[in-house]
Design an enzyme around this catalytic site. Sequence first.
Site, PDB file in Angstrom:
ATOM      1  N   ASN A   1      46.769  30.374  60.782  1.00 24.19           N
ATOM      2  CA  ASN A   1      47.585  31.492  60.329  1.00 24.19           C
ATOM      3  C   ASN A   1      47.362  32.780  61.104  1.00 24.19           C
ATOM      4  O   ASN A   1      47.679  33.848  60.622  1.00 24.19           O
ATOM      5  CB  ASN A   1      47.369  31.740  58.836  1.00 24.19           C
ATOM      6  CG  ASN A   1      47.861  30.564  58.018  1.00 24.19           C
ATOM      7  OD1 ASN A   1      48.988  30.116  58.207  1.00 24.19           O
ATOM      8  ND2 ASN A   1      47.008  30.040  57.168  1.00 24.19           N
TER       9      ASN A   1
ATOM     10  N   ASN B   1      54.176  45.234  57.290  1.00 22.50           N
ATOM     11  CA  ASN B   1      52.952  45.811  57.833  1.00 22.50           C
ATOM     12  C   ASN B   1      53.232  47.263  58.176  1.00 22.50           C
ATOM     13  O   ASN B   1      54.095  47.561  58.995  1.00 22.50           O
ATOM     14  CB  ASN B   1      52.500  45.057  59.068  1.00 22.50           C
ATOM     15  CG  ASN B   1      52.062  43.653  58.718  1.00 22.50           C
ATOM     16  OD1 ASN B   1      51.363  43.443  57.723  1.00 22.50           O
ATOM     17  ND2 ASN B   1      52.504  42.685  59.486  1.00 22.50           N
TER      18      ASN B   1
ATOM     19  N   GLU C   1      56.152  40.076  54.088  1.00 24.58           N
ATOM     20  CA  GLU C   1      55.431  41.313  53.806  1.00 24.58           C
ATOM     21  C   GLU C   1      55.821  42.348  54.840  1.00 24.58           C
ATOM     22  O   GLU C   1      56.452  42.031  55.849  1.00 24.58           O
ATOM     23  CB  GLU C   1      53.921  41.093  53.840  1.00 24.58           C
ATOM     24  CG  GLU C   1      53.402  40.650  55.190  1.00 24.58           C
ATOM     25  CD  GLU C   1      51.891  40.456  55.183  1.00 24.58           C
ATOM     26  OE1 GLU C   1      51.262  40.546  54.120  1.00 24.58           O
ATOM     27  OE2 GLU C   1      51.349  40.224  56.270  1.00 24.58           O
TER      28      GLU C   1
ATOM     29  N   PHE D   1      41.361  24.430  67.588  1.00 20.36           N
ATOM     30  CA  PHE D   1      42.235  25.366  68.311  1.00 20.36           C
ATOM     31  C   PHE D   1      41.582  26.722  68.543  1.00 20.36           C
ATOM     32  O   PHE D   1      42.258  27.683  68.866  1.00 20.36           O
ATOM     33  CB  PHE D   1      43.576  25.543  67.593  1.00 20.36           C
ATOM     34  CG  PHE D   1      44.324  24.259  67.427  1.00 20.36           C
ATOM     35  CD1 PHE D   1      44.781  23.575  68.542  1.00 20.36           C
ATOM     36  CD2 PHE D   1      44.553  23.725  66.174  1.00 20.36           C
ATOM     37  CE1 PHE D   1      45.462  22.372  68.407  1.00 20.36           C
ATOM     38  CE2 PHE D   1      45.226  22.525  66.033  1.00 20.36           C
ATOM     39  CZ  PHE D   1      45.686  21.842  67.152  1.00 20.36           C
TER      40      PHE D   1
ATOM     41  N   GLU E   1      50.996  32.353  46.145  1.00 20.55           N
ATOM     42  CA  GLU E   1      52.453  32.206  46.132  1.00 20.55           C
ATOM     43  C   GLU E   1      52.864  30.878  46.717  1.00 20.55           C
ATOM     44  O   GLU E   1      52.074  30.186  47.354  1.00 20.55           O
ATOM     45  CB  GLU E   1      53.108  33.373  46.869  1.00 20.55           C
ATOM     46  CG  GLU E   1      52.785  33.389  48.335  1.00 20.55           C
ATOM     47  CD  GLU E   1      53.456  34.552  49.047  1.00 20.55           C
ATOM     48  OE1 GLU E   1      53.832  35.531  48.390  1.00 20.55           O
ATOM     49  OE2 GLU E   1      53.610  34.454  50.267  1.00 20.55           O
TER      50      GLU E   1
ATOM     51  N   LYS F   1      51.005  43.408  47.591  1.00 22.46           N
ATOM     52  CA  LYS F   1      51.929  42.293  47.802  1.00 22.46           C
ATOM     53  C   LYS F   1      52.941  42.179  46.659  1.00 22.46           C
ATOM     54  O   LYS F   1      54.080  41.796  46.851  1.00 22.46           O
ATOM     55  CB  LYS F   1      51.166  40.973  47.930  1.00 22.46           C
ATOM     56  CG  LYS F   1      50.101  40.997  48.996  1.00 22.46           C
ATOM     57  CD  LYS F   1      50.624  40.647  50.366  1.00 22.46           C
ATOM     58  CE  LYS F   1      49.992  41.540  51.404  1.00 22.46           C
ATOM     59  NZ  LYS F   1      48.878  40.968  52.111  1.00 22.46           N
TER      60      LYS F   1
END
Lengths: 644, 511
Positions: free
Chosen positions: A212, A267, A265, A325, A177, A93
């Site tokens: 997320n 992938n 980011e 959820f 972050e 990262k």
Amino acid sequence: MGIRTVAIHSDVDANAVHVKMADEAVCVGPAPTSKSYLNMDAIMEVIKKTRAQAVHPGYGFLSENKEFARRLASEGVTFIGPDTHAIQAMGDKIESKLLAKNAKVNTIPGFDGVVKDADEAVRIAREIGYPVMIKASAGGGGKGMRIAWDDEETREGFRFSSQEAASSFGDDRLLIEKFIDNPRHIEIQVLADKHGNALWLNERECSIQRRNQKVVEEAPSTFLDPETRRAMGEQAVALAKAVKYSSAGTVEFLVDSSKNFYFLEMNTRLQVEHPVTECITGLDLVQEMIRVAKGYPLRHKQTDIPINGWAVECRVYAEDPYKSFGLPSIGKLSQYQEPLHVPSVRVDSGIQQGSDISIYYDPMISKLITYGSNRAEALKRMEEALDNYVIRGVAHNISLLREVIVHPRFVQGDISTKFLPEVYPDGFKGHKLTDLERRELLATAASLYVAEQLRSQRFLGTARIPVAKSKRSSWELSVRLGDGIYPVAVSKDGSSFSVEVDGMKLNVTSEWNLASPLLSVTVDGTQRTIQRLSRNASGDTNIQFLGTVYKLQILTKVAAELSKYMPEKAAEDTSSILRSPMPGAVVAVSVNPGDTVSEGQEICVIEAMKMQNSMIAAKTGKVKAVHCKAGDTVGEGDLLVELE
Amino acid sequence: KEQKDFVRKVSAGCRISFFLSFAAVKYRDWLSCGRGKLTARERILLLLDPDSFDEYDMFVEHRCSDFGMDSNKNKYPGDSVVTGRGRINGRLAYVFSQDFTVFGGSLSGAHAQKICKVMDQAAMVGAPVIGLNDSGGARIQEGVESLAGYADIFLRNVLCSGVVPQISLIMGPCAGGAVYSPALTDFTFMVKDTSYLFITGPDVVKSVTNEDVTQEQLGGAKTHTAVSGVAHRAFENDIDALLNLREFFNYLPLSNRDPAPVCECHDPSDRLVPELDTVVPVESTKAYDMLDIIHSIADEREFFEIMPSYARNIVVGFARMNGRTVGIVGNQPKVASGCLDINSSVKGARFVRFCDAFNIPLITFVDVPGFLPGTAQEYGGIIRHGAKLLFAFAEATVPKITIITRKAYGGAYDVMSSKHLRGDANYAWPTAEVAVMGAKGAVQIIFRGKEANAEAEYVDKFANPFPAAMRGFVDDIIQPSTTRVRICHDLDVLASKTQSSPWKKHANIPL
């Protein structure tokens, strides 16, 4: 493409779909991923044995593992993906952000380094300023990602994330972050070859997320204008070129409400949601990846990349959407039928009727993709596809998906990664019936009941004692739905039923095939596909209507009147007991019998499908008994801890 | 004509006045006050099709004159039972429903006589008898007359056995001699929390054996469905029980003269069941749920399980195949590896005999590692009880279809409706292992542990269906997904099966 294939699988996946489709299949170990799909030694052994020339790593597992790519390279086997350098650069990262900055890609402010312990985590978090996001450096997607708003949450987040990072990736490095509040998650698909050519294949909107993790994706995004799209695409290509990227990759951006976008980011693999890009561009990404790996140059120029129509993808999960959820559910798919008869539907799945959804892997059932010439058409087809999707034996999130895609905010394109918690602040509760819909449901259920009653009087063959023919043509029923009890009168009218409910007369027609999992019913001209999940002699009927499952009890008027004399069975007091909300493994138990716990205190931690969940006390009290210990496997509803 | 009209009016008037005058309202309150019970007539109303009940003997009164019983206030028209006939989904059934509001439902001579009358007619006509039991026991005031009444009913229970199906639904207390009538019938169902069956109540138990036990523990629904095996199933409440009984009734033929009923069926008989190809785990020691197999092959996944909480290592119950009622027997690998023990043998045997008596084809799913070893079983008489299941399968002449899904070891292989016991269609799945015992044990005996590779050799030789198929002991090795199709085809052909056994007064099953 005429390429022979070898599938690898774990013990429990011996009958999986990918195993059946491949020319050869080899087992690489027992169920836990660390012993099978992450077991590089075993996989290398298979590659040697089968003399495979190339490996497509899929997504997840070893797809972004530079060590794996390096080992393949040293054996002279092609890794269908970018080279080790790019994986390493983008997998880290910190390095990826530096590279992005250098390539003039917008990056998130307040970005910092690797973390050693909880104290350091707090120090870093304070430097950046809250809120901060903590996640595993090695992990993609939302796995192991936690948001902290203060020091205490930072410590907790550090503990969970580092444990998860270790168990899922074998690499406990973390990243902290600045957390951008209320963003959209939009990503650009790039495709590059080994000759320095790179393309951007437009964006995917992936803002609908829970914990997320993406749930609904679409391409293109309703939010981007052509200028922003081009700017994002060009930055993504610049980044790909900067790392000499080859193969397919995805550059993820967070986009704020003023269309400022920040690099999140990259992938370095195929994404789960790649089908939506394939639908609108007409490219087969896996095929392109294989061509690139072989060393062929790209076949397309940037100007060849169109946006044709609109595509939507729903991730269908085996999970209970009524619990935050979606909490994982396990079980055997007793019935499973994909809605492939609906036009313009694509279903990518690895399971079939009879498959087990186990605690070992991600609980995804399939990716359901629909395509249309415009967004409205794609969404309409998605609605139909979700209604026609038969999944029995495990809980699934069809109800949530269907609610999302018809929600006015979603339809207008007014979404963000906070969509679910904003729209359902008290948690998802299923579809809320309008008065008309409720009448339709009651009329349908009552008609089904009568159709069933009529059928149970039809005996074939001749009987020694003739069956008395019923001349009955009307039924007085009482239907319980939720807290309400509704009188419903049904009368037979040829092959259809005329149903009176709430003083309104509705006409219900159908073929009344009582064995089919899908039932097409027309109520006063409105055609709907419903699913009757179960029924029993006691009148209990579960019907999936508009995506949500409704529990109804249908009784004759006489039986309903008499049922008020039946004793109520006492319900269990749930505040003093803690039950496992899902199947999984107990990681830690923080209390002993006799301890006093306060409301909200952590009692134990359960891990399921690579996710850790903290179980908290529902009230303050003394611990009476602990029924689990670390390492135990527990089922849904199993008693964990009792309070006095 | 006038006379006829008059009679009709009187009888209608009587009916109405009876219904109302009979302090229905008062007793209604008394019954529902915490007891959660329906009246005898309400039960009949729910059990039978609307307006189909024809009542018998509404004017019968008890004949006791002792202890002031002959006073008018102690006389109730119809006495403590409601009897008659009616229709369930159009099909004839005879019913008696004991009325707890009259002398606690106790059995008088007149009460017994009413029940005997419907039973006699049911046997003559050939239609099932359904008893809704809710009785405190003998009418003590009548003394021996009451005892004679019980015996009259018992005799008819026995004479009707195997002639017409007899079903008992216990909806209240049922104690002492009264318990033997349900025990003699084919099926005994109970209502949870409100019904009890015992020879003697908790007070007597305390005085005789000094045990402290509640009614519920001694003879409640849970005890009899899970521990004693006296009851075949329990339901939540009166309404639930009666609605389920209606559904259950549709599975049964009316008598031993009728074939198994065939209902209209929407589930295609040629439906393939792909999940069966993977249902048996790769490791032969791993369990799976036999109910998954049964549900997936049955019409519309419907299976009416009998004794679901008792001897769970064997599964028995009714389902339909292409609309026709079948009896299903299956070893349950999920519980005690599906072995046969005393309880499961008896449970299976009684079910098989019911099906055979009433022309219901039998489908048997075999995954059995053998009989359960141990002193508890041997002392309990597993030899004698295991023989019951063997006896039942061997004597059955209804169509018998057997599917070996995995293990069929030792004597248990023979017992489970094997070809040797006149099985009509015996199939093996590719996962079947027909052998005398598991490979490990066999090798120990043959080689005394000296051969290193012997186990693999034994597995190669016997842990598969071929040795049995080569000898014709299984008719075919079938793809599991085609099981439903095969069974449906076989049942069509076997519908005209005739088979008889040598003349005998009756067989001597090892009781």
